[in-house]
Design an enzyme around this catalytic site. Structure first.
Site, PDB file in Angstrom:
ATOM      1  N   LYS A 216      15.414  36.435   9.031  1.00 32.28           N
ATOM      2  CA  LYS A 216      14.536  36.986   8.256  1.00 32.28           C
ATOM      3  C   LYS A 216      13.342  37.492   8.972  1.00 32.28           C
ATOM      4  CE  LYS A 216      15.480  33.044   5.097  1.00 32.28           C
ATOM      5  NZ  LYS A 216      14.842  31.843   4.458  1.00 32.28           N
TER       6      LYS A 216
ATOM      7  N   ASN B 138      17.336  30.189  -0.151  1.00 37.31           N
ATOM      8  CA  ASN B 138      17.701  29.274  -1.406  1.00 37.31           C
ATOM      9  C   ASN B 138      18.678  29.912  -2.266  1.00 37.31           C
ATOM     10  OD1 ASN B 138      17.040  26.862  -2.145  1.00 37.31           O
ATOM     11  ND2 ASN B 138      15.459  27.434  -3.677  1.00 37.31           N
TER      12      ASN B 138
ATOM     13  N   ARG C 289      16.109  31.086  19.539  1.00 39.95           N
ATOM     14  CA  ARG C 289      15.659  29.811  18.644  1.00 39.95           C
ATOM     15  C   ARG C 289      16.344  30.007  17.413  1.00 39.95           C
ATOM     16  NH1 ARG C 289       9.635  31.086  18.395  1.00 39.95           N
ATOM     17  NH2 ARG C 289       9.369  31.972  16.194  1.00 39.95           N
TER      18      ARG C 289
ATOM     19  N   PRO D  98      12.098  36.537   0.817  1.00 39.42           N
ATOM     20  CA  PRO D  98      13.213  37.486   0.966  1.00 39.42           C
ATOM     21  C   PRO D  98      14.373  36.866   1.946  1.00 39.42           C
ATOM     22  CG  PRO D  98      11.104  38.652   0.996  1.00 39.42           C
ATOM     23  CD  PRO D  98      10.797  37.212   1.190  1.00 39.42           C
ATOM     24  N   GLU D  99      15.718  36.978   1.698  1.00 41.87           N
ATOM     25  CA  GLU D  99      16.627  36.533   2.443  1.00 41.87           C
ATOM     26  C   GLU D  99      17.035  37.672   3.408  1.00 41.87           C
ATOM     27  OE1 GLU D  99      19.306  33.757   0.790  1.00 41.87           O
ATOM     28  OE2 GLU D  99      17.739  33.217  -0.870  1.00 41.87           O
TER      29      GLU D  99
ATOM     30  N   ARG E  48      12.496  23.301  -0.435  1.00 43.73           N
ATOM     31  CA  ARG E  48      12.826  24.277  -1.558  1.00 43.73           C
ATOM     32  C   ARG E  48      13.672  23.548  -2.809  1.00 43.73           C
ATOM     33  NH1 ARG E  48      12.334  29.301  -0.005  1.00 43.73           N
ATOM     34  NH2 ARG E  48      12.543  29.847  -2.226  1.00 43.73           N
TER      35      ARG E  48
END
Length: 269
Positions: free
Chosen positions: A52, A166, A125, A2-3, A258
């Site tokens: 995410k 992706n 981060r 999931p984005e 990916r």
């Protein structure tokens, strides 16, 4: 995986269903039993997303969830069904309309209770999130412009840019006719400014629609009505099919772990 727009929608949905009320937290599978016992019966203060990552704050403790490749939530109203399969965590609460609400989590990479300093270390981060208000996209460009790494790999680096996966990577690069193999240091500030603005608009659209649609109406096979699945993207998962703009076969190869998709002509190096 999931984005960012998916996590943003999840945070909003969970806020509407549970925030401001006690939540019954359990772990039918058993892998989150200690964390569930710590949170059970406490009032949920807020649910937010960053990239995410999903954060649900219960007073001084925060539940952190990262769905990873296989994580997913299933939600509903009324009495929840008996747990089936590997339900890592279940929430139950009183819905605002007086009924019940529930949500189940399965398969997440991370499901853990953190302190405020531990949450801060995760956020520190991560790169800027296009869905966060008043975010400076040039923070991402500083990291991109200082790197020899291919921009197609940098866009997948969550320390550079949070929430992009992706699909957004492939489609953003195509929409700006940018080769995924161009070194980050060769991506100018003006070009990045246009890409950032476009990414913000695309991800906000993803939040509204609940799906990623990146094609312009004139580039779709069906130009009227709802956007069909095979019309939603320019290059993502279109290996071997003709480019919507020039007709060249869409190519693919692995980059940053990916499958990368691009058009050799429209995105010439």
């Amino acid at each position: 995986m999931p984005e960012g727009h998916t996590l943003f929608r999840l945070a909003r949905e969970q806020s509407l269903a549970f925030v401001g009320r006690p939540v019954h937290v359990t772990s039918p599978q058993g892998r989150f039993s200690a964390g569930a016992a710590l949170l059970d019966g406490r009032v949920l203060d807020e649910v937010t997303s960053y990239g995410k990552h999903l954060f649900a704050r219960f007073g001084a403790d925060t539940l952190h969830v990262h769905l990873g490749l296989y994580g997913q939530y299933t939600s509903g109203t009324g009495t929840p069904p008996p747990p089936r399969g590997a339900v890592r965590m279940r929430w139950e609460g009183d819905a605002p309309d007086g009924g019940g609400a529930w949500t189940d989590l399965r398969g997440a990479t991370a499901c853990e209770v953190l302190t405020a300093p531990e949450v801060d270390r995760i956020l520190a981060r991560l790169g800027p999130d296009p869905l966060r208000p008043r975010t400076d996209g040039m923070l991402a460009h500083r990291r991109i412009a200082g790197s020899r790494t291919a921009v197609g790999a940098l866009l997948m680096d969550q320390s550079v840019l949070a929430g992009v996966g992706n699909v957004y990577r492939a489609e953003l690069l195509f929409r700006h006719r940018l080769s995924p193999f161009r070194p980050g240091r060769d991506v100018g500030a003006e070009l990045w400014g246009r890409m950032w603005a476009d990414l913000v608009a695309l991800m906000r659209s993803g939040v509204r629609m609940g799906r990623i649609v990146t094609t312009l109406p004139g580039d779709r096979t069906r130009r009227r009505g709802a956007v069909q699945r095979d019309d939603a993207h320019y290059v993502y998962r279109r290996t071997g099919l003709p480019c919507r703009v020039c007709g060249t076969e869409v190519r693919t190869q692995e980059m940053a772990g990916r499958n990368l998709y691009w058009c050799d002509v429209c995105q010439a190096a």
